[in-house]
Design a protein around this motif. Sequence first.
Motif, mmCIF file in Angstrom:
data_model
loop_
_atom_site.group_PDB
_atom_site.id
_atom_site.type_symbol
_atom_site.label_atom_id
_atom_site.label_comp_id
_atom_site.label_asym_id
_atom_site.label_seq_id
_atom_site.Cartn_x
_atom_site.Cartn_y
_atom_site.Cartn_z
ATOM 1 N N PRO A 187 54.805 30.384 47.013
ATOM 2 C CA PRO A 187 54.323 31.709 46.617
ATOM 3 C C PRO A 187 54.523 32.718 47.733
ATOM 4 C CG PRO A 187 52.656 30.005 46.221
ATOM 5 C CD PRO A 187 53.734 29.385 47.061
ATOM 6 N N ASN A 188 54.696 33.964 47.352
ATOM 7 C CA ASN A 188 54.686 35.025 48.355
ATOM 8 C C ASN A 188 53.339 35.036 49.060
ATOM 9 O OD1 ASN A 188 57.264 36.063 47.988
ATOM 10 N ND2 ASN A 188 56.618 37.366 46.301
ATOM 11 N N GLY A 189 53.333 35.533 50.273
ATOM 12 C CA GLY A 189 52.068 35.725 50.968
ATOM 13 C C GLY A 189 51.499 37.101 50.694
ATOM 14 N N VAL A 190 50.278 37.299 51.112
ATOM 15 C CA VAL A 190 49.632 38.603 51.002
ATOM 16 C C VAL A 190 48.699 38.751 52.195
ATOM 17 C CG1 VAL A 190 47.652 37.834 49.613
ATOM 18 C CG2 VAL A 190 48.472 40.191 49.395
ATOM 19 N N ASP A 191 48.540 39.977 52.649
ATOM 20 C CA ASP A 191 47.646 40.252 53.771
ATOM 21 C C ASP A 191 46.215 40.272 53.250
ATOM 22 O OD1 ASP A 191 46.141 41.319 55.860
ATOM 23 O OD2 ASP A 191 47.721 42.711 56.485
ATOM 24 N N THR A 192 45.529 39.152 53.399
ATOM 25 C CA THR A 192 44.185 39.034 52.833
ATOM 26 C C THR A 192 43.140 39.807 53.630
ATOM 27 O OG1 THR A 192 43.877 36.946 54.033
ATOM 28 C CG2 THR A 192 44.655 36.802 51.751
ATOM 29 N N THR A 193 43.542 40.323 54.796
ATOM 30 C CA THR A 193 42.632 41.198 55.544
ATOM 31 C C THR A 193 42.755 42.639 55.056
ATOM 32 O OG1 THR A 193 42.780 39.782 57.503
ATOM 33 C CG2 THR A 193 42.005 42.032 57.839
ATOM 34 N N LEU A 194 43.985 43.101 54.864
ATOM 35 C CA LEU A 194 44.194 44.449 54.338
ATOM 36 C C LEU A 194 43.734 44.556 52.899
ATOM 37 C CD1 LEU A 194 45.395 47.327 54.543
ATOM 38 C CD2 LEU A 194 47.615 46.326 53.912
ATOM 39 N N PHE A 195 44.149 43.603 52.079
ATOM 40 C CA PHE A 195 43.774 43.602 50.660
ATOM 41 C C PHE A 195 42.520 42.752 50.500
ATOM 42 C CE2 PHE A 195 48.308 44.494 50.814
ATOM 43 C CZ PHE A 195 48.380 45.633 50.026
ATOM 44 N N ARG A 196 41.382 43.416 50.583
ATOM 45 C CA ARG A 196 40.077 42.739 50.568
ATOM 46 C C ARG A 196 39.179 43.372 49.509
ATOM 47 N NH1 ARG A 196 36.452 46.274 52.279
ATOM 48 N NH2 ARG A 196 37.115 47.965 53.683
ATOM 49 N N PRO A 197 38.143 42.652 49.104
ATOM 50 C CA PRO A 197 37.205 43.218 48.125
ATOM 51 C C PRO A 197 36.358 44.334 48.736
ATOM 52 C CG PRO A 197 37.068 40.817 48.202
ATOM 53 C CD PRO A 197 37.862 41.242 49.392
ATOM 54 N N ILE A 198 35.771 45.168 47.869
ATOM 55 C CA ILE A 198 34.807 46.158 48.341
ATOM 56 C C ILE A 198 33.576 45.438 48.890
ATOM 57 C CG2 ILE A 198 35.502 48.024 46.798
ATOM 58 C CD1 ILE A 198 33.044 47.188 45.044
ATOM 59 N N ARG A 199 32.941 46.063 49.888
ATOM 60 C CA ARG A 199 31.740 45.456 50.464
ATOM 61 C C ARG A 199 30.531 45.666 49.564
ATOM 62 N NH1 ARG A 199 34.285 48.109 54.860
ATOM 63 N NH2 ARG A 199 35.234 46.628 56.330
ATOM 64 N N ASP A 200 30.467 46.853 48.962
ATOM 65 C CA ASP A 200 29.325 47.166 48.095
ATOM 66 C C ASP A 200 29.688 48.375 47.237
ATOM 67 O OD1 ASP A 200 29.103 49.407 49.843
ATOM 68 O OD2 ASP A 200 27.713 48.299 51.130
ATOM 69 N N ALA A 201 28.767 48.752 46.345
ATOM 70 C CA ALA A 201 29.005 49.876 45.436
ATOM 71 C C ALA A 201 29.193 51.183 46.187
ATOM 72 C CB ALA A 201 27.848 49.989 44.447
ATOM 73 N N ALA A 202 28.514 51.323 47.320
ATOM 74 C CA ALA A 202 28.630 52.557 48.089
ATOM 75 C C ALA A 202 30.049 52.730 48.630
ATOM 76 C CB ALA A 202 27.630 52.558 49.243
ATOM 77 N N GLU A 203 30.681 51.632 49.078
ATOM 78 C CA GLU A 203 32.050 51.739 49.567
ATOM 79 C C GLU A 203 32.997 52.123 48.433
ATOM 80 O OE1 GLU A 203 35.444 49.318 52.107
ATOM 81 O OE2 GLU A 203 33.983 48.184 50.937
ATOM 82 N N GLN A 204 32.799 51.538 47.261
ATOM 83 C CA GLN A 204 33.663 51.896 46.138
ATOM 84 C C GLN A 204 33.504 53.370 45.764
ATOM 85 O OE1 GLN A 204 33.100 50.501 41.931
ATOM 86 N NE2 GLN A 204 35.114 49.565 42.263
ATOM 87 N N ALA A 205 32.270 53.850 45.767
ATOM 88 C CA ALA A 205 32.026 55.258 45.450
ATOM 89 C C ALA A 205 32.714 56.167 46.470
ATOM 90 C CB ALA A 205 30.529 55.528 45.421
#
Length: 394
Positions: A187-205
């Motif tokens: 499989p291709n790799g991906v930068d799992t540090t750059l492409f990370r989940p949001i920490r919380d709703a405030a960050e997404q907002a």
Amino acid sequence: MSHDDAGPLKVLMVSHYYPPHLGGIENVAHAEARHLTAAGMQVTVLTSGERSGVTVEDGVRVVRVRAWNGLERKAGVPFPIPGPKLLRRAVHWARWADVVHIHDAFYLTSWAALTAAKLTHTPIVATQHVALVHHDSAAVGLVQKAVYATAGRLLMRGARSVFTMNSDVAAFARGLGARPERVRHLPNGVDTTLFRPIRDAAEQAAERERLGLPQAGVLVLFVGRFVPKKGFDLLLAAADPGYRLVFAGGPAEALSGALSGAAESVLYLGSLAPAEVAAVYRACDVFALPSTSEGFPLTVQEAMSSGIAVLTTDDTGYAAYGLDRDRVSLVNRDTETLRVRLREIAADSELRRQMGKYAREYAVERFAWPDHASLLIEAYRAAIHPKTSSADRG
């Protein structure tokens, strides 16, 4: 050609394009080159460009041969035609290298590298990215078949290892003459540090505010080129009051009608740099890519690493990945199916949470670039010393 195990491996990597040109193959080659360099390899990339020259980028030597790119501008076919210096450059750097790594058999850069490797007796490793790709032009289809039946067959037969990203492409490579024991799933790799989940709703907002996206509602994201192969038109037709569509990519002209006719449900962010794309994944709730003939696109991996729900086409190429189909939505490639499934996902926040959690865990386990680079290095060493190659022993 022999390699001194006490010194660093010297790798000639060959890709028809390389950043800043945008595209999947060049992004993969770029990431591989950087991570191989970080692992102590000496990497030279042979590619095309607007002008010839040699630069050092992130520790990687990049050799560009001036090329005409009119086919991409006029017909949307990314097929650069390099100048007469290509073969000479290829021979020079193949003689320098311990191993030549060719990305896809379809391009003139690949043919030159194959010839150079044969002339200099340098072992070859190949990554075949795609099988035959459907194109509206019958002429393009005929050219594809002719190229793969000639240069493609020579490369698949001559490579010590052939890496593929899905089972359809693996079957295609074997059909061109690659020895089954040499075809390897990577499989291709991906930068799992750059492409990370949001920490919380405030960050997404905060990300939504910065990007000019609405705070309320479920946002369904598409990232890629606006061409029929990617299914952007199918997704546009699946617009629904239950969610809003967000597009990142280009060309903008392909969306002009939709933006004027459905401004409330369709949002366009333009072409973005990787760091901005990563932020867009975090700002959205669902990633949708109804593409065809791609197997496992890099954007799907980025979305999974970003921890958002993923919907894409039910392609047979996904079989090798063993995905939980309850947690990654694989659907038929038609507008009504897309609309119904996106409605279901948009209406169920717990389902989105579970899908995102599964996607992130899968990406961290399977798509880390350092692991990808380690497997490449193993294949390079086996190519240089074929008598001790586990690939040749099966």
